[in-house]
Design a protein around this motif. Sequence first.
Motif, PDB file in Angstrom:
ATOM      1  N   LYS A  87       0.821  -1.210   0.000  1.00  0.00           N
ATOM      2  CA  LYS A  87       0.000   0.000   0.000  1.00  0.00           C
ATOM      3  C   LYS A  87       0.855   1.260   0.000  1.00  0.00           C
ATOM      4  O   LYS A  87       0.361   2.349  -0.221  1.00  0.00           O
ATOM      5  N   ARG A  88       2.140   1.111   0.299  1.00  0.00           N
ATOM      6  CA  ARG A  88       3.011   2.283   0.399  1.00  0.00           C
ATOM      7  C   ARG A  88       4.235   2.115  -0.489  1.00  0.00           C
ATOM      8  O   ARG A  88       4.791   1.034  -0.620  1.00  0.00           O
ATOM      9  N   TYR A  89       4.637   3.246  -1.102  1.00  0.00           N
ATOM     10  CA  TYR A  89       5.769   3.295  -2.031  1.00  0.00           C
ATOM     11  C   TYR A  89       6.595   4.519  -1.683  1.00  0.00           C
ATOM     12  O   TYR A  89       6.191   5.350  -0.857  1.00  0.00           O
ATOM     13  N   SER A  97      14.527  18.214  -0.158  1.00  0.00           N
ATOM     14  CA  SER A  97      15.335  17.080   0.278  1.00  0.00           C
ATOM     15  C   SER A  97      14.448  15.970   0.823  1.00  0.00           C
ATOM     16  O   SER A  97      13.260  16.151   1.045  1.00  0.00           O
ATOM     17  N   GLY A  98      15.055  14.837   1.045  1.00  0.00           N
ATOM     18  CA  GLY A  98      14.338  13.713   1.646  1.00  0.00           C
ATOM     19  C   GLY A  98      13.583  12.876   0.635  1.00  0.00           C
ATOM     20  O   GLY A  98      13.866  12.882  -0.569  1.00  0.00           O
ATOM     21  N   TRP A  99      12.598  12.169   1.145  1.00  0.00           N
ATOM     22  CA  TRP A  99      11.826  11.193   0.391  1.00  0.00           C
ATOM     23  C   TRP A  99      10.334  11.468   0.543  1.00  0.00           C
ATOM     24  O   TRP A  99       9.887  11.886   1.602  1.00  0.00           O
ATOM     25  N   ARG A 100       9.586  11.179  -0.488  1.00  0.00           N
ATOM     26  CA  ARG A 100       8.128  11.252  -0.407  1.00  0.00           C
ATOM     27  C   ARG A 100       7.624   9.821  -0.258  1.00  0.00           C
ATOM     28  O   ARG A 100       7.935   8.958  -1.081  1.00  0.00           O
ATOM     29  N   ILE A 101       6.879   9.582   0.806  1.00  0.00           N
ATOM     30  CA  ILE A 101       6.250   8.283   1.043  1.00  0.00           C
ATOM     31  C   ILE A 101       4.819   8.399   0.531  1.00  0.00           C
ATOM     32  O   ILE A 101       4.052   9.251   0.985  1.00  0.00           O
ATOM     33  N   ILE A 102       4.472   7.543  -0.412  1.00  0.00           N
ATOM     34  CA  ILE A 102       3.163   7.579  -1.050  1.00  0.00           C
ATOM     35  C   ILE A 102       2.307   6.472  -0.445  1.00  0.00           C
ATOM     36  O   ILE A 102       2.674   5.300  -0.514  1.00  0.00           O
ATOM     37  N   ASN A 103       1.198   6.856   0.145  1.00  0.00           N
ATOM     38  CA  ASN A 103       0.224   5.889   0.647  1.00  0.00           C
ATOM     39  C   ASN A 103      -0.826   5.744  -0.444  1.00  0.00           C
ATOM     40  O   ASN A 103      -1.581   6.684  -0.689  1.00  0.00           O
ATOM     41  N   GLU A 104      -0.816   4.611  -1.130  1.00  0.00           N
ATOM     42  CA  GLU A 104      -1.689   4.434  -2.285  1.00  0.00           C
ATOM     43  C   GLU A 104      -3.138   4.724  -1.912  1.00  0.00           C
ATOM     44  O   GLU A 104      -3.671   4.190  -0.958  1.00  0.00           O
ATOM     45  N   ASP A 106      -4.223   7.539  -0.832  1.00  0.00           N
ATOM     46  CA  ASP A 106      -4.293   8.440   0.309  1.00  0.00           C
ATOM     47  C   ASP A 106      -3.274   9.554   0.116  1.00  0.00           C
ATOM     48  O   ASP A 106      -2.710   9.718  -0.960  1.00  0.00           O
ATOM     49  N   LYS A 107      -3.002  10.278   1.160  1.00  0.00           N
ATOM     50  CA  LYS A 107      -2.031  11.368   1.104  1.00  0.00           C
ATOM     51  C   LYS A 107      -0.605  10.833   1.144  1.00  0.00           C
ATOM     52  O   LYS A 107      -0.360   9.688   1.472  1.00  0.00           O
TER      53      LYS A 107
END
Length: 146
Positions: A87-89, A97-104, A106-107
């Motif tokens: 569910k998360r990518y 900077s950093g990383w974006r965590i994608i909650n499929e 969702d936000k």
Amino acid sequence: MTLGDIIELEEDGKKVYLQYVKEAENETLLEKMRVFYRVYDERPIDIYSIIKDDFFFLDFPYRYGIKDKGVNLIGNIPLSLDFTIPKRYRTENVFGSGWRIINEGDKSEVVEELSDEQKKFSPYGMWSIPEIFENLKDGWRLENWI
């Protein structure tokens, strides 16, 4: 197209294998594929040998890509009954900077450093076929993508 289909991508005599694991929810989205890390010189005699516990997920234009040169359907290996899609990518944060965590579905959230759990998240989105080959030939792995 049937869930479990195994497709072979071929470039410069090398081969990599993907498994179709989730239908696109509509015409604007891509199919979800399980990508196996190994790059082969020849197609394995037993396609079941392709299936390993070592893989990651990507979106891939399977319904369109199968028509392209160098993309071949070679068989089908049914998904196990307990198979689940994450569910998360993750993706590099293009806005800083950093990383974006994608909650499929969702936000998303931005984190500066990845937790051990987040390092296991597959890339969000798709790679082109040349990008898949370049990354796999160069030894790209989720755990080293930090």
